[in-house]
Design a protein around this motif. Structure first.
Motif, PDB file in Angstrom:
ATOM      1  N   ALA A  71       0.837  -1.207   0.000  1.00 21.81           N
ATOM      2  CA  ALA A  71       0.000   0.000   0.000  1.00 21.81           C
ATOM      3  C   ALA A  71       0.869   1.252   0.000  1.00 21.81           C
ATOM      4  N   PHE A  72       1.941   1.263   0.806  1.00 16.90           N
ATOM      5  CA  PHE A  72       2.869   2.396   0.832  1.00 16.90           C
ATOM      6  C   PHE A  72       3.542   2.569  -0.528  1.00 16.90           C
ATOM      7  N   LEU A  73       4.016   1.480  -1.103  1.00 17.50           N
ATOM      8  CA  LEU A  73       4.669   1.524  -2.407  1.00 17.50           C
ATOM      9  C   LEU A  73       3.714   2.079  -3.464  1.00 17.50           C
ATOM     10  N   ASP A  74       2.493   1.555  -3.492  1.00 18.11           N
ATOM     11  CA  ASP A  74       1.511   1.965  -4.502  1.00 18.11           C
ATOM     12  C   ASP A  74       1.043   3.411  -4.337  1.00 18.11           C
ATOM     13  N   ALA A  75       0.865   3.848  -3.092  1.00 21.06           N
ATOM     14  CA  ALA A  75       0.305   5.181  -2.851  1.00 21.06           C
ATOM     15  C   ALA A  75       1.345   6.286  -2.777  1.00 21.06           C
ATOM     16  N   THR A  76       2.581   5.959  -2.387  1.00 18.64           N
ATOM     17  CA  THR A  76       3.579   6.991  -2.131  1.00 18.64           C
ATOM     18  C   THR A  76       4.758   6.949  -3.094  1.00 18.64           C
ATOM     19  N   VAL A  77       5.350   5.781  -3.296  1.00 21.55           N
ATOM     20  CA  VAL A  77       6.577   5.693  -4.085  1.00 21.55           C
ATOM     21  C   VAL A  77       6.287   5.695  -5.586  1.00 21.55           C
ATOM     22  N   THR A  78       5.407   4.819  -6.031  1.00 18.69           N
ATOM     23  CA  THR A  78       5.137   4.689  -7.464  1.00 18.69           C
ATOM     24  C   THR A  78       4.627   5.981  -8.096  1.00 18.69           C
ATOM     25  N   PRO A  79       3.707   6.718  -7.469  1.00 18.37           N
ATOM     26  CA  PRO A  79       3.272   7.979  -8.085  1.00 18.37           C
ATOM     27  C   PRO A  79       4.413   9.008  -8.209  1.00 18.37           C
ATOM     28  N   ALA A  80       5.377   8.952  -7.303  1.00 18.01           N
ATOM     29  CA  ALA A  80       6.497   9.898  -7.347  1.00 18.01           C
ATOM     30  C   ALA A  80       7.508   9.532  -8.427  1.00 18.01           C
ATOM     31  N   PHE A  81       7.625   8.238  -8.746  1.00 20.57           N
ATOM     32  CA  PHE A  81       8.572   7.759  -9.758  1.00 20.57           C
ATOM     33  C   PHE A  81       7.875   6.761 -10.685  1.00 20.57           C
ATOM     34  N   PRO A  82       6.884   7.246 -11.446  1.00 18.87           N
ATOM     35  CA  PRO A  82       6.097   6.349 -12.296  1.00 18.87           C
ATOM     36  C   PRO A  82       6.894   5.738 -13.449  1.00 18.87           C
ATOM     37  N   GLN A  83       8.055   6.329 -13.767  1.00 18.00           N
ATOM     38  CA  GLN A  83       8.870   5.796 -14.861  1.00 18.00           C
ATOM     39  C   GLN A  83       9.516   4.469 -14.493  1.00 18.00           C
ATOM     40  N   GLY A  84       9.562   4.127 -13.210  1.00 14.11           N
ATOM     41  CA  GLY A  84      10.061   2.828 -12.793  1.00 14.11           C
ATOM     42  C   GLY A  84      10.960   2.880 -11.582  1.00 14.11           C
ATOM     43  N   LEU A  85      11.109   1.742 -10.950  1.00 13.05           N
ATOM     44  CA  LEU A  85      11.937   1.587  -9.762  1.00 13.05           C
ATOM     45  C   LEU A  85      12.159   0.105  -9.542  1.00 13.05           C
ATOM     46  N   THR A  86      13.065  -0.217  -8.656  1.00  7.97           N
ATOM     47  CA  THR A  86      13.341  -1.604  -8.306  1.00  7.97           C
ATOM     48  C   THR A  86      13.191  -1.771  -6.806  1.00  7.97           C
ATOM     49  N   VAL A  87      12.538  -2.850  -6.388  1.00  9.56           N
ATOM     50  CA  VAL A  87      12.387  -3.166  -4.967  1.00  9.56           C
ATOM     51  C   VAL A  87      13.119  -4.483  -4.710  1.00  9.56           C
ATOM     52  N   ILE A  88      13.964  -4.477  -3.679  1.00 10.97           N
ATOM     53  CA  ILE A  88      14.757  -5.641  -3.319  1.00 10.97           C
ATOM     54  C   ILE A  88      14.459  -6.017  -1.867  1.00 10.97           C
ATOM     55  N   ASP A  89      14.185  -7.304  -1.626  1.00 13.18           N
ATOM     56  CA  ASP A  89      14.026  -7.787  -0.256  1.00 13.18           C
ATOM     57  C   ASP A  89      15.404  -7.946   0.365  1.00 13.18           C
ATOM     58  N   ALA A  90      15.538  -7.576   1.618  1.00  5.27           N
ATOM     59  CA  ALA A  90      16.827  -7.666   2.302  1.00  5.27           C
ATOM     60  C   ALA A  90      16.610  -7.969   3.775  1.00  5.27           C
ATOM     61  N   ALA A  91      17.702  -8.331   4.431  1.00  5.07           N
ATOM     62  CA  ALA A  91      17.714  -8.490   5.886  1.00  5.07           C
ATOM     63  C   ALA A  91      18.818  -7.575   6.390  1.00  5.07           C
ATOM     64  N   GLY A  92      18.505  -6.745   7.345  1.00  5.71           N
ATOM     65  CA  GLY A  92      19.498  -5.805   7.834  1.00  5.71           C
ATOM     66  C   GLY A  92      19.521  -5.732   9.340  1.00  5.71           C
ATOM     67  N   GLN A  93      20.462  -4.982   9.820  1.00  5.11           N
ATOM     68  CA  GLN A  93      20.510  -4.688  11.249  1.00  5.11           C
ATOM     69  C   GLN A  93      21.180  -3.349  11.428  1.00  5.11           C
ATOM     70  N   TRP A  94      20.845  -2.708  12.526  1.00  2.00           N
ATOM     71  CA  TRP A  94      21.455  -1.431  12.854  1.00  2.00           C
ATOM     72  C   TRP A  94      21.278  -1.160  14.329  1.00  2.00           C
ATOM     73  N   ARG A  95      22.064  -0.226  14.838  1.00  2.00           N
ATOM     74  CA  ARG A  95      21.983   0.160  16.248  1.00  2.00           C
ATOM     75  C   ARG A  95      21.295   1.513  16.309  1.00  2.00           C
ATOM     76  N   GLY A  96      20.132   1.551  16.949  1.00  2.00           N
ATOM     77  CA  GLY A  96      19.374   2.791  17.090  1.00  2.00           C
ATOM     78  C   GLY A  96      19.902   3.662  18.210  1.00  2.00           C
ATOM     79  N   VAL A  97      19.240   4.767  18.454  1.00  2.00           N
ATOM     80  CA  VAL A  97      19.681   5.694  19.499  1.00  2.00           C
ATOM     81  C   VAL A  97      19.641   5.056  20.879  1.00  2.00           C
ATOM     82  N   SER A  98      18.807   4.019  21.042  1.00  2.00           N
ATOM     83  CA  SER A  98      18.729   3.340  22.336  1.00  2.00           C
ATOM     84  C   SER A  98      19.967   2.499  22.612  1.00  2.00           C
ATOM     85  N   GLY A  99      20.764   2.246  21.560  1.00  2.00           N
ATOM     86  CA  GLY A  99      21.948   1.412  21.710  1.00  2.00           C
ATOM     87  C   GLY A  99      21.679  -0.057  21.418  1.00  2.00           C
ATOM     88  N   GLU A 100      20.412  -0.409  21.268  1.00  2.00           N
ATOM     89  CA  GLU A 100      20.037  -1.794  20.991  1.00  2.00           C
ATOM     90  C   GLU A 100      20.210  -2.104  19.504  1.00  2.00           C
TER      91      GLU A 100
END
Length: 150
Positions: A71-100
């Motif tokens: 829904a986010f992709l269809d309503a927000t991203v695609t209308p902004a870049f209707p000429q095309g885009l690529t979506v890739i599934d990934a697994a990530g990690q990061w440390r937030g401001v909480s330190g976790e």
């Protein structure tokens, strides 16, 4: 989301995906931001490549569901870049401001576009909308100048 500490397998998959996108624009480098003399090879156009990293873990608990992402992709991203885009599934990690350290499923959106204030504003809106809608601390944006041929 940040890429610090992304697991080796995810880094490898991310690198492979980015190499595939980059190979589509092989040729001489585009002019550098400092006004270097290099330009794109004949038949190639200078473009910007923005990669947006969207974490799907919601800080208060749960995940951004596949339906919510679509829904986010269809309503927000695609209308902004209707000429095309690529979506890739990934697994990530990061440390937030909480330190976790947060490990999460992620989506990468790759946008190839001419550099313009309109596109910069559209990307800022995409990032802001996602952060607000899903209570995200951050969305990582990576930008590179590339040469492309369609």
């Amino acid at each position: 989301m940040k890429t610090t500490g992304i697991p080796s397998l995810a880094r490898t998959a991310l690198a492979a995906a980015l190499v595939a996108v980059a190979l589509a624009g092989c040729g001489a480098l585009p002019p550098s931001a400092s006004g270097g003399a290099k330009a794109c090879a004949s038949g190639f156009e200078p473009f910007e490549r923005d990669t947006l990293f969207f974490g799907r873990a919601i800080p208060s608990g749960g995940q951004v569901s596949d339906a919510e992402w679509t829904a986010f992709l269809d309503a927000t991203v695609t209308p902004a870049f209707p000429q095309g885009l690529t979506v890739i599934d990934a697994a990530g990690q990061w440390r937030g401001v909480s330190g976790e350290v947060v490990r999460e499923r992620s989506k990468l959106v790759v946008l190839l576009h001419s550099r313009s204030e309109k596109d910069d504003a559209a990307i800022a809106t995409i990032v802001g909308t996602y952060r607000q809608r899903f209570a995200q601390e951050a969305v990582l944006q990576e930008r590179q100048a590339v040469c492309v041929r369609f």
